[in-house]
Design a protein around this motif. Structure first.
Motif, PDB file in Angstrom:
ATOM      1  N   GLU A  77       1.040  -1.041  -0.280  1.00 28.54           N
ATOM      2  CA  GLU A  77      -0.272   0.052  -0.198  1.00 28.54           C
ATOM      3  C   GLU A  77       0.624   1.134  -0.156  1.00 28.54           C
ATOM      4  OE1 GLU A  77      -2.430   0.397   3.231  1.00 28.54           O
ATOM      5  OE2 GLU A  77      -2.734   3.141   2.128  1.00 28.54           O
ATOM      6  N   ARG A  81       0.451   4.197  -2.717  1.00 34.47           N
ATOM      7  CA  ARG A  81       0.535   5.525  -2.769  1.00 34.47           C
ATOM      8  C   ARG A  81       2.130   6.852  -3.309  1.00 34.47           C
ATOM      9  NH1 ARG A  81       0.743   7.281   2.217  1.00 34.47           N
ATOM     10  NH2 ARG A  81       1.271   4.971   3.065  1.00 34.47           N
ATOM     11  N   PHE A  91     -11.935  13.961 -11.646  1.00 34.12           N
ATOM     12  CA  PHE A  91     -12.662  12.422 -12.387  1.00 34.12           C
ATOM     13  C   PHE A  91     -14.153  13.729 -12.829  1.00 34.12           C
ATOM     14  CE2 PHE A  91     -10.664  11.838  -8.416  1.00 34.12           C
ATOM     15  CZ  PHE A  91     -10.422  10.370  -8.611  1.00 34.12           C
ATOM     16  N   ASN A  95     -15.351  14.831  -7.357  1.00 32.87           N
ATOM     17  CA  ASN A  95     -15.034  14.194  -6.101  1.00 32.87           C
ATOM     18  C   ASN A  95     -14.902  15.619  -5.126  1.00 32.87           C
ATOM     19  OD1 ASN A  95     -16.706  11.912  -7.094  1.00 32.87           O
ATOM     20  ND2 ASN A  95     -14.529  10.877  -7.445  1.00 32.87           N
ATOM     21  N   PHE A  97     -14.506  16.567  -1.281  1.00 36.22           N
ATOM     22  CA  PHE A  97     -15.190  15.892   0.133  1.00 36.22           C
ATOM     23  C   PHE A  97     -15.801  17.395   0.473  1.00 36.22           C
ATOM     24  CE2 PHE A  97     -10.045  15.000  -0.099  1.00 36.22           C
ATOM     25  CZ  PHE A  97     -10.591  13.747  -0.469  1.00 36.22           C
ATOM     26  N   GLN A  99     -17.181  17.809   3.186  1.00 35.75           N
ATOM     27  CA  GLN A  99     -17.155  18.331   4.821  1.00 35.75           C
ATOM     28  C   GLN A  99     -15.999  20.106   4.795  1.00 35.75           C
ATOM     29  OE1 GLN A  99     -15.934  15.136   4.219  1.00 35.75           O
ATOM     30  NE2 GLN A  99     -15.219  14.804   5.565  1.00 35.75           N
ATOM     31  N   TYR A 100     -15.246  19.638   3.915  1.00 30.98           N
ATOM     32  CA  TYR A 100     -14.378  21.208   3.550  1.00 30.98           C
ATOM     33  C   TYR A 100     -14.886  21.877   2.736  1.00 30.98           C
ATOM     34  CZ  TYR A 100     -11.795  16.826   6.520  1.00 30.98           C
ATOM     35  OH  TYR A 100     -11.551  16.101   6.940  1.00 30.98           O
ATOM     36  N   LEU A 112      -0.872  16.396   4.860  1.00 28.54           N
ATOM     37  CA  LEU A 112      -1.370  14.846   5.370  1.00 28.54           C
ATOM     38  C   LEU A 112       0.193  13.859   4.594  1.00 28.54           C
ATOM     39  CD1 LEU A 112      -5.042  13.780   5.134  1.00 28.54           C
ATOM     40  CD2 LEU A 112      -3.531  14.275   7.223  1.00 28.54           C
ATOM     41  N   VAL A 113       0.087  14.940   2.998  1.00 26.06           N
ATOM     42  CA  VAL A 113       1.335  13.339   2.798  1.00 26.06           C
ATOM     43  C   VAL A 113       2.433  14.310   2.367  1.00 26.06           C
ATOM     44  CG1 VAL A 113       1.663  12.551   0.058  1.00 26.06           C
ATOM     45  CG2 VAL A 113      -0.547  12.807   0.691  1.00 26.06           C
ATOM     46  N   ARG A 158      -6.833  21.064  -6.418  1.00 28.28           N
ATOM     47  CA  ARG A 158      -6.285  20.366  -5.595  1.00 28.28           C
ATOM     48  C   ARG A 158      -5.730  19.538  -5.766  1.00 28.28           C
ATOM     49  NH1 ARG A 158     -11.528  15.853  -3.573  1.00 28.28           N
ATOM     50  NH2 ARG A 158     -11.175  15.581  -5.375  1.00 28.28           N
TER      51      ARG A 158
ATOM     52  N   GLN B 119     -15.282   8.991  -3.632  1.00 33.39           N
ATOM     53  CA  GLN B 119     -14.935   9.857  -1.779  1.00 33.39           C
ATOM     54  C   GLN B 119     -13.563   8.869  -1.868  1.00 33.39           C
ATOM     55  OE1 GLN B 119     -16.045  12.340  -0.192  1.00 33.39           O
ATOM     56  NE2 GLN B 119     -16.582  13.014  -2.475  1.00 33.39           N
ATOM     57  N   ALA B 122     -11.009   9.443  -4.901  1.00 29.19           N
ATOM     58  CA  ALA B 122     -10.209  11.380  -5.101  1.00 29.19           C
ATOM     59  C   ALA B 122      -8.876  11.081  -3.869  1.00 29.19           C
ATOM     60  CB  ALA B 122     -11.172  11.923  -4.415  1.00 29.19           C
ATOM     61  N   ALA B 123      -9.459   9.946  -2.432  1.00 25.79           N
ATOM     62  CA  ALA B 123      -8.489  10.087  -2.153  1.00 25.79           C
ATOM     63  C   ALA B 123      -7.410   9.499  -2.009  1.00 25.79           C
ATOM     64  CB  ALA B 123      -9.270   9.571   0.004  1.00 25.79           C
ATOM     65  N   LEU B 128      -3.859   9.150   0.248  1.00 26.62           N
ATOM     66  CA  LEU B 128      -4.341   9.390   1.564  1.00 26.62           C
ATOM     67  C   LEU B 128      -4.115   7.874   1.896  1.00 26.62           C
ATOM     68  CD1 LEU B 128      -5.165  12.513   0.904  1.00 26.62           C
ATOM     69  CD2 LEU B 128      -7.651  11.790   2.353  1.00 26.62           C
ATOM     70  N   THR B 129      -4.033   7.703   3.229  1.00 24.31           N
ATOM     71  CA  THR B 129      -3.513   6.415   3.466  1.00 24.31           C
ATOM     72  C   THR B 129      -5.132   5.818   4.072  1.00 24.31           C
ATOM     73  OG1 THR B 129      -3.146   6.740   6.166  1.00 24.31           O
ATOM     74  CG2 THR B 129      -1.700   6.693   4.530  1.00 24.31           C
ATOM     75  N   LYS B 130      -5.475   4.570   3.730  1.00 27.90           N
ATOM     76  CA  LYS B 130      -6.922   3.570   4.355  1.00 27.90           C
ATOM     77  C   LYS B 130      -7.109   4.312   5.750  1.00 27.90           C
ATOM     78  CE  LYS B 130      -7.108  -1.005   1.848  1.00 27.90           C
ATOM     79  NZ  LYS B 130      -6.040  -1.555   1.887  1.00 27.90           N
ATOM     80  N   GLN B 132      -6.492   7.647   7.285  1.00 27.75           N
ATOM     81  CA  GLN B 132      -6.232   9.257   7.250  1.00 27.75           C
ATOM     82  C   GLN B 132      -7.881   9.074   6.128  1.00 27.75           C
ATOM     83  OE1 GLN B 132      -3.019  10.272   4.546  1.00 27.75           O
ATOM     84  NE2 GLN B 132      -2.249  10.184   6.329  1.00 27.75           N
ATOM     85  N   LYS B 136     -10.308  11.765   8.017  1.00 27.23           N
ATOM     86  CA  LYS B 136     -10.485  12.404   7.779  1.00 27.23           C
ATOM     87  C   LYS B 136     -11.326  12.661   6.730  1.00 27.23           C
ATOM     88  CE  LYS B 136      -6.169  14.178   9.346  1.00 27.23           C
ATOM     89  NZ  LYS B 136      -6.783  14.910  10.329  1.00 27.23           N
ATOM     90  N   ILE B 137     -11.806  11.348   5.767  1.00 22.91           N
ATOM     91  CA  ILE B 137     -13.084  11.693   4.312  1.00 22.91           C
ATOM     92  C   ILE B 137     -14.381  11.262   5.223  1.00 22.91           C
ATOM     93  CG2 ILE B 137     -13.271  10.821   2.188  1.00 22.91           C
ATOM     94  CD1 ILE B 137     -11.092  13.205   3.078  1.00 22.91           C
ATOM     95  N   VAL B 138     -14.179  10.285   5.461  1.00 26.77           N
ATOM     96  CA  VAL B 138     -15.375   9.018   5.409  1.00 26.77           C
ATOM     97  C   VAL B 138     -16.424   8.731   6.293  1.00 26.77           C
ATOM     98  CG1 VAL B 138     -16.246   6.608   5.103  1.00 26.77           C
ATOM     99  CG2 VAL B 138     -14.691   7.621   3.485  1.00 26.77           C
ATOM    100  N   LEU B 140     -16.999  11.030   8.824  1.00 28.21           N
ATOM    101  CA  LEU B 140     -17.769  12.633   9.403  1.00 28.21           C
ATOM    102  C   LEU B 140     -18.977  12.625   8.770  1.00 28.21           C
ATOM    103  CD1 LEU B 140     -18.257  15.084  11.241  1.00 28.21           C
ATOM    104  CD2 LEU B 140     -17.390  16.225   9.173  1.00 28.21           C
ATOM    105  N   GLN B 141     -19.177  12.134   6.989  1.00 23.37           N
ATOM    106  CA  GLN B 141     -20.034  11.623   6.291  1.00 23.37           C
ATOM    107  C   GLN B 141     -21.018  10.699   6.656  1.00 23.37           C
ATOM    108  OE1 GLN B 141     -18.886  12.289   1.602  1.00 23.37           O
ATOM    109  NE2 GLN B 141     -17.108  12.440   2.500  1.00 23.37           N
TER     110      GLN B 141
END
Ligand SMILES: Nc1ncnc2c1ncn2[C@@H]1O[C@H](COP(=O)(O)OP(=O)(O)O)[C@@H](O)[C@H]1O
Ligand SMILES: [Mg+2]
Lengths: 250, 218
Positions: A77, A81, A91, A95, A97, A99-100, A112-113, A158, B119, B122-123, B128-130, B132, B136-138, B140-141
């Motif tokens: 993994e 990444r 996309f 897509n 997010f 909530q941001y 984060l990265v 983004r 979602q 895109a992450a 992003l790691t699983k 994260q 961070k994404i999933v 709260l939704q």
């Protein structure tokens, strides 16, 4: 040296061979557009480059780095990444997010990265990018408060925020109302003029002709024709290309 | 009279509250674990878990209470729950936790599965790691989507606690009913209803507040 070399890329879904050996190169700073009718494998090709799908055969080389070859199907993994970060992806459905805010969407991943970047620097860069997208007054809006065209421009910012080697677009304007496509195409055109390396899957033929250095026409999982717009769009050799273009240009 | 009834009912309500809050405390995390099991790619995990959920949701809680309480003694000859009131409470709690965890697991599963694939993709392309992606994404939704159904279940739980009296668990209705026999008055029983109303009213306000707080995104 080519920034991207794709060699004999193949992908099957069950028995359905969707990519039947795709090979092409592209140079740094170029804009490459991929045309082709629906179902010809354009999305699958982009998804293979991003390693959202694992190709069955072939190689992908970015900047001389062998990103993928079929023997390493079981990528860890972590490595996966890292490899993905060579490509940015925009996309069809944005897509974002939800909530941001626009700005948070842009800076979330770098924070984060990119462990080596200061967060003040990331924030500043996020603002610069949104400015560039013409969204300086929209940074604190949530995606549902933005039009489709604005959302797609946030999505472009983004993707750019991670400084990908190659930015990919999958029909970036197909989900938009016709009156909103222009604002998105305009920023993509600006990126192209600034020599951002891009692969654009699109049905906007006139646009592709205007911005592309190179055009690939895909048909049933193979590259049917490739060359500069003056050749592929203005003087196509391939029967399928001619047919496709006549459908789109009326 | 009113004061002494109020005090007895409060005592009974304490039993209700204890069962209510401990049930929530254990069934919410257990429900999350069960929901992961019910979404497992491995059929050996998924199928039995889905079967258990089906049985638990398809049969009355009252029946499950009786089986949990008497079952161990009758089938295995062991007194699993211990003697007296604390034994009854433990049995009731276990039955409630099990039952509610299954209901919650279905709500969690629905919430998690309703997050669009885009979602995650895109992450992923943003590196992003699983974990994260989940935090961070999933998350709260999912929370936003499950607050209304969770709120329904929680308010149902307030009232369901009264079922525990079937195994002689001491709670507020039990206490209210006592006055019919001891003093020949029925109004304490109606009075218990006021406790339920006020408590579920407070919970409705709380969940309404949470929903509002999550209203800023769609
Ligand atoms: N995940 C998948 N599973 C099975 N078939 C797929 C999957 N993704 C795409 N396909 C099939 O692959 C073919 C090419 O799809 P796609 O790459 O989306 O084409 P395009 O983007 O050119 O329209 C289609 O026939 C599609 O049905
Ligand atoms: Mg497509």
């Amino acid at each position: 040296m080519a920034i991207l070399e794709v060699h004999e890329l193949k992908k099957k879904f069950d028995e359905d061979e969707v990519l039947k050996g795709i090979s092409f190169n592209m140079e740094k700073g170029q804009t490459l557009s991929i045309l082709g009718s629906s179902g010809s494998g354009k999305t699958t090709l982009l998804r293979c480059l991003n390693l959202l799908e694992t190709p069955d055969e072939g190689t992908i080389t970015v900047n001389g780095d062998l990103l993928f070859f079929a023997n390493v199907k079981q990528l860890k993994e972590d490595e996966l990444r890292k490899k993905r970060l060579h490509f940015g992806m925009v996309f069809q459905q944005f897509n974002l997010f939800p909530q941001y805010t626009a700005l948070e969407n842009v800076i979330l991943a770098p924070k984060l990265v990119k462990k080596d970047m200061e967060s003040a620097e990331i924030l500043e860069r996020g603002k610069v990018l949104l400015n560039k997208m013409g969204l300086s007054d929209r940074m604190d809006n949530y995606p549902h408060q933005l039009s489709g065209g604005q959302q797609q421009r946030v999505a472009i910012a983004r993707a750019l925020a991670l400084n990908p080697d190659i930015l990919c677009f999958d029909e970036p304007t197909s989900a938009l109302d016709p009156e909103l496509t222009g604002e998105v195409l305009k920023v993509i055109k600006e990126l192209s003029e600034q020599n951002t390396t891009m692969i654009i899957v699109t049905h906007e033929i006139a646009f592709a002709r205007e911005v592309s250095d190179e055009i690939i026409f895909m048909d049933q999982g193979v590259i049917a024709e490739q060359g500069p717009p003056s050749q592929v769009i203005d003087n196509p050799n391939n029967e399928r290309t001619k047919q496709f273009l006549s459908n789109y240009l009326k | 009279m009113f004061t002494s009834v109020t005090i007895s009912l409060l005592e009974g309500f304490l039993g209700t509250l204890k069962l209510f809050s401990l049930t929530l405390l254990f069934s919410l995390p257990l429900g999350l674990i069960i929901s992961f099991g019910s979404m497992s790619k491995n059929a050996v995990v998924r199928v039995p878990i889905r079967f258990i959920i089906w049985v638990v949701r398809g049969t009355p809680l009252m029946l499950q209470l009786l089986i949990f309480f008497y079952g161990p003694g009758i089938f295995f000859g062991v007194n699993l729950w211990g003697a007296g009131d604390s034994g009854r409470f433990t049995a009731a709690l276990v039955a409630f936790v099990f039952n509610y965890a299954c209901y919650f697991s279905e709500i969690f599963r629905g919430g998690i599965q309703s997050i669009p694939k885009g979602q995650y993709e895109a992450a992923a392309v943003l590196g992003l790691t699983k974990s994260q992606t989940f935090f961070k994404i999933v998350l709260l939704q999912v929370v936003k989507r499950i607050v209304p159904p969770i709120s329904n279940e929680v308010i149902t739980l307030v009232k369901d606690t009264s079922l525990a009296r079937v195994i002689a668990f001491y709670e507020i209705i039990w206490e209210g009913e006592r006055f019919i026999k001891s003093a020949g008055i029925i109004w304490p029983l109606f009075y218990t209803g006021v406790f339920y109303l006020i408590f579920s009213g407070l919970l409705t306000l709380l969940f309404g507040y949470i929903e509002k707080r999550l209203d800023y995104f769609k």
